[in-house]
Design a protein around this motif. Sequence first.
Motif, PDB file in Angstrom:
ATOM      1  N   ALA A  11       0.566  -1.159   0.011  1.00  0.00           N
ATOM      2  CA  ALA A  11       0.050  -0.068   0.125  1.00  0.00           C
ATOM      3  C   ALA A  11       0.884   1.354   0.050  1.00  0.00           C
ATOM      4  O   ALA A  11       2.089   1.347   0.482  1.00  0.00           O
ATOM      5  N   TYR A  13       0.748   5.516   0.564  1.00  0.00           N
ATOM      6  CA  TYR A  13      -0.137   6.862   1.022  1.00  0.00           C
ATOM      7  C   TYR A  13       0.593   7.899   0.917  1.00  0.00           C
ATOM      8  O   TYR A  13       1.758   8.202   0.504  1.00  0.00           O
ATOM      9  N   GLU A  76       8.688   4.476   5.370  1.00  0.00           N
ATOM     10  CA  GLU A  76       8.009   3.038   5.069  1.00  0.00           C
ATOM     11  C   GLU A  76       7.990   2.067   6.374  1.00  0.00           C
ATOM     12  O   GLU A  76       8.535   2.468   7.246  1.00  0.00           O
ATOM     13  N   HIS A  78       6.093  -1.553   7.871  1.00  0.00           N
ATOM     14  CA  HIS A  78       5.306  -2.749   7.877  1.00  0.00           C
ATOM     15  C   HIS A  78       4.708  -3.547   9.069  1.00  0.00           C
ATOM     16  O   HIS A  78       5.334  -3.035  10.179  1.00  0.00           O
ATOM     17  N   SER A  93       1.758  -6.674   5.645  1.00  0.00           N
ATOM     18  CA  SER A  93       1.210  -5.292   5.133  1.00  0.00           C
ATOM     19  C   SER A  93       2.537  -4.335   5.291  1.00  0.00           C
ATOM     20  O   SER A  93       3.000  -4.015   5.965  1.00  0.00           O
ATOM     21  N   ARG A  95       3.672  -0.873   3.999  1.00  0.00           N
ATOM     22  CA  ARG A  95       3.114   0.600   3.767  1.00  0.00           C
ATOM     23  C   ARG A  95       4.343   1.632   3.400  1.00  0.00           C
ATOM     24  O   ARG A  95       5.199   1.670   4.156  1.00  0.00           O
ATOM     25  N   ILE A 135      -1.296   5.496  10.410  1.00  0.00           N
ATOM     26  CA  ILE A 135      -0.615   5.758   9.161  1.00  0.00           C
ATOM     27  C   ILE A 135      -0.585   7.291   9.270  1.00  0.00           C
ATOM     28  O   ILE A 135       0.492   7.684   8.783  1.00  0.00           O
TER      29      ILE A 135
END
Length: 338
Positions: A11, A13, A76, A78, A93, A95, A135
């Motif tokens: 993912a 963002y 970053e 996870h 996950s 990110r 996040i």
Amino acid sequence: MHFTGYSTRLAAYAVLVDDREQILLTWFNGGSRRAGAGWSLPGGGVDFDEGIRAGLVREVHEETGYAVRVGELLAEHHFTGPAHERDGRPFRSQRLVFAAEIVGGELGTTEVGGTTDFARWVPLADLAAEPLVDIVRLGVRAWQGRAHAERHRLHAGRLTQVVGGVSDWDAPTPVAEWTARDVVGHLVGWLPGFLAAGCDVVLETGPSVAQDPVGAWAHHRDQVQALLEDPDLAHRTYRHDRVPDAPLGEVVDRFYTTDVFLHTWDLARASGQDDTLDPPTVAQLYDGLRAAEEVIRASGQFGKAQPVPDDAGLQDRLVALIGRDPGWRPPGRGPSTG
């Protein structure tokens, strides 16, 4: 665990902050479980056949209505979980958070039936009172860290230009009893002790200000820049009985980088150089210091406010507020170029 033994969700963002210190957030509705609803950053899962940045551009447009240009990677992160209900496999996950800027579109969520209900600009100052998905905290912290480093680079770079233009280091300055050399000595001298009083970060000693003010400033500038660009150092907590606990980078930005900015005027005026300061920063500091004038005056770090005419510009008002005479000039020198 080998990568073949778990599933991965990738993912991306975006952190989008406007000139009014508002961040663009999306309302995460909690998904199918309707649990954990709150503000999130625009973004989401990257599709199987698309690039990370392309996926982020798509997600931001679906959730906010804006077209964006993706900038640098800010952070970053996870996390992992046990067997997922969808495929029975452990999952990871991953990110990625990027800086971004708006290049088109208008506010309005186009996603239908997803986990985003709407998007809104939220003041950064109000985030502490809002329900946030984790996040957001990660992204804001990374964005602020970058902002602190860039602000120091900008203002320290401007002072470096002025330092390089000084021809007489014994010249008087607008600060009573200080010479041009003393301005550099002040900026190089007080931060190490300040750091030691609230954390364990130590700056390396550089050249002597008495013998080499240009080299001393350059060494110190680079040390501070390296501190602000190192997430491990910049995110350490600064603790002191006179300062609320805060990340070190934030504290350095608030106290030290501001000091660099203000003393640039002193040194430029003392050496007959252009003393014009960055107008947006002047406006921001003037508003902030004026609102806290009673506090800053009681601190003893600023002199008595000086009078200015009714038509004085904002820079002169700022200089006068911190105790300088905006009309001060070295003996024998005419008006400044600023």
